[in-house]
Design an enzyme around this catalytic site. Structure first.
Site, PDB file in Angstrom:
ATOM      1  N   HIS A   1      -6.396  -7.101  -0.767  1.00 25.63           N
ATOM      2  CA  HIS A   1      -6.508  -5.653  -0.982  1.00 25.63           C
ATOM      3  C   HIS A   1      -5.699  -5.269  -2.223  1.00 25.63           C
ATOM      4  O   HIS A   1      -4.633  -5.844  -2.468  1.00 25.63           O
ATOM      5  CB  HIS A   1      -5.971  -4.888   0.228  1.00 25.63           C
ATOM      6  CG  HIS A   1      -6.675  -5.232   1.513  1.00 25.63           C
ATOM      7  ND1 HIS A   1      -6.192  -6.188   2.387  1.00 25.63           N
ATOM      8  CD2 HIS A   1      -7.836  -4.772   2.032  1.00 25.63           C
ATOM      9  CE1 HIS A   1      -7.037  -6.286   3.413  1.00 25.63           C
ATOM     10  NE2 HIS A   1      -8.032  -5.448   3.220  1.00 25.63           N
TER      11      HIS A   1
ATOM     12  N   HIS B   1       0.821  -1.229   0.000  1.00 16.07           N
ATOM     13  CA  HIS B   1       0.000   0.000   0.000  1.00 16.07           C
ATOM     14  C   HIS B   1       0.850   1.273   0.000  1.00 16.07           C
ATOM     15  O   HIS B   1       0.304   2.364  -0.170  1.00 16.07           O
ATOM     16  CB  HIS B   1      -0.934   0.031   1.209  1.00 16.07           C
ATOM     17  CG  HIS B   1      -2.014  -1.009   1.173  1.00 16.07           C
ATOM     18  ND1 HIS B   1      -2.892  -1.118   0.112  1.00 16.07           N
ATOM     19  CD2 HIS B   1      -2.353  -1.988   2.053  1.00 16.07           C
ATOM     20  CE1 HIS B   1      -3.728  -2.128   0.349  1.00 16.07           C
ATOM     21  NE2 HIS B   1      -3.414  -2.678   1.508  1.00 16.07           N
TER      22      HIS B   1
ATOM     23  N   ASP C   1      -2.765 -10.535  -2.621  1.00 17.18           N
ATOM     24  CA  ASP C   1      -3.349 -10.011  -1.386  1.00 17.18           C
ATOM     25  C   ASP C   1      -4.789  -9.577  -1.703  1.00 17.18           C
ATOM     26  O   ASP C   1      -5.072  -9.117  -2.806  1.00 17.18           O
ATOM     27  CB  ASP C   1      -2.522  -8.819  -0.890  1.00 17.18           C
ATOM     28  CG  ASP C   1      -2.937  -8.331   0.485  1.00 17.18           C
ATOM     29  OD1 ASP C   1      -2.231  -8.634   1.456  1.00 17.18           O
ATOM     30  OD2 ASP C   1      -3.976  -7.628   0.578  1.00 17.18           O
TER      31      ASP C   1
ATOM     32  N   ASP D   1      -4.852 -12.816   2.931  1.00 16.86           N
ATOM     33  CA  ASP D   1      -6.108 -12.349   3.526  1.00 16.86           C
ATOM     34  C   ASP D   1      -7.325 -12.587   2.624  1.00 16.86           C
ATOM     35  O   ASP D   1      -8.434 -12.195   2.973  1.00 16.86           O
ATOM     36  CB  ASP D   1      -6.017 -10.879   3.959  1.00 16.86           C
ATOM     37  CG  ASP D   1      -5.249 -10.016   2.983  1.00 16.86           C
ATOM     38  OD1 ASP D   1      -4.934 -10.495   1.873  1.00 16.86           O
ATOM     39  OD2 ASP D   1      -4.952  -8.847   3.320  1.00 16.86           O
TER      40      ASP D   1
END
Ligand SMILES: [Zn+2]
Length: 308
Positions: free
Chosen positions: A164, A125, A162, A245
């Site tokens: 996200h 991120h 991931d 995740d």
């Protein structure tokens, strides 16, 4: 050739506030599962000290200075609502970068068939100038540029599974066609980026997944979008932003993968690495917040890497 694993005790010393999902116990859960004798052939190496100068491969100096200034002498300082730093966070982040760069050296110099880096804080991120989403520096982006500068890699592919979207990695390589960024992620979900229409210089491939979808949709996205893009690009190195995740147990998202899906996706990328990249494959831990889901998924991922 062996599969190498980089860890370091300092990764446990990057502290987050009580109740925060990105916590040191994540690495303890990984350590415990990889202690099993099934993993006795893993080449376990303590991560080397990172070279701070390589942070500038992906971030400008003012970002580096801002993160350094945010490190508290005691306690825990917030950088944003989700992202924080403790006294050892600088050393942890720089050592995570040292491990990722060393992993790149290992696969180019033939010391390992492939490498998994179990580090924190995560990185995907972190944008050029913004620390966010539990991330201070973009470790995968730095490692990709490191491969280009130190090992003359022309093309590097980063595959990010991931749950996200890796907005930071997309931001850093937005106008750089020498790096392919492919991401599968839940949408809508934090951080809100990652639509199919975001394509950069033709080097960004987003495969958003609707909430409550599972293995079949994930594998379809991999087969129809991610793998053909890699075949087209023919990278000299594949880096995995390996967050776990999207596992069905994870509390931060609603994608229903099982550890078998991570085993399968790892195998698919190993096949592409064999075809295009001289087998060079480096995997970097990103998210994964249910300790059992994370541990089982890492075991499936590393077990597959070790099968060669
Ligand atoms: Zn994540």
């Amino acid at each position: 050739m062996v599969t190498r694993l980089y860890t370091h005790p300092v990764f446990l010393e990057h502290l987050t506030p009580p109740g925060h999902p990105e916590r040191p116990d994540r690495l303890r859960a990984i350590e415990r599962v990889l202690d099993d004798e099934a993993f006795s052939a893993l080449d376990r190496v303590k991560a080397p000290e990172g070279d701070q100068a390589t942070i500038l491969y992906a971030h400008p100096e003012n970002h580096v200075a801002r993160v350094r200034a945010a490190i508290p002498e005691t306690g825990i300082a917030s950088i944003d609502a989700d992202t924080s730093a403790s006294p050892k966070s600088w050393q942890a982040a720089v050592t995570a970068i040292g491990a990722a760069n060393a992993a790149v050296d290992d696969v180019f110099d033939g010391r390992a068939a492939n490498v998994f880096v179990a580090a924190r804080p995560p990185g995907h991120h972190a944008e050029k100038t913004t620390a966010m989403g539990f991330c201070l520096f973009n470790t995968a982006a730095i490692a990709a540029r490191y491969a280009q500068k130190r090992h003359q890699a022309e093309r590097v592919a980063i595959v990010d599974w991931d749950v996200h979207h890796g907005n930071g990695t997309q931001d850093i390589f937005w106008d750089d066609p020498s790096v392919l960024y492919c991401s599968t992620h839940q949408m809508p979900l934090y951080p809100g980026t990652g639509a199919k229409s975001e394509t950069g210089a033709g080097n960004i491939v987003n495969a958003p997944l609707a909430p409550r979808t599972g293995s079949e949709t994930f594998r379809d996205a991999f087969l129809s979008r991610v793998l053909p893009s890699i075949d087209n690009f023919a990278p000299d190195l594949i880096i995995i932003s390996a967050g776990f995740d999207a596992h069905h147990r994870d509390p931060l998202a609603e994608i229903n993968l099982t550890e078998e899906d991570f085993d399968w996706a790892t195998g698919q990328l190993m096949e592409r690495a064999a075809r295009h990249s001289g087998n060079r494959l480096v995997s970097l831990l990103e998210g994964g917040y249910d300790l059992q889901g994370l541990a089982f998924s890492v075991a499936a991922h590393v077990g597959r890497l070790m099968k060669g």
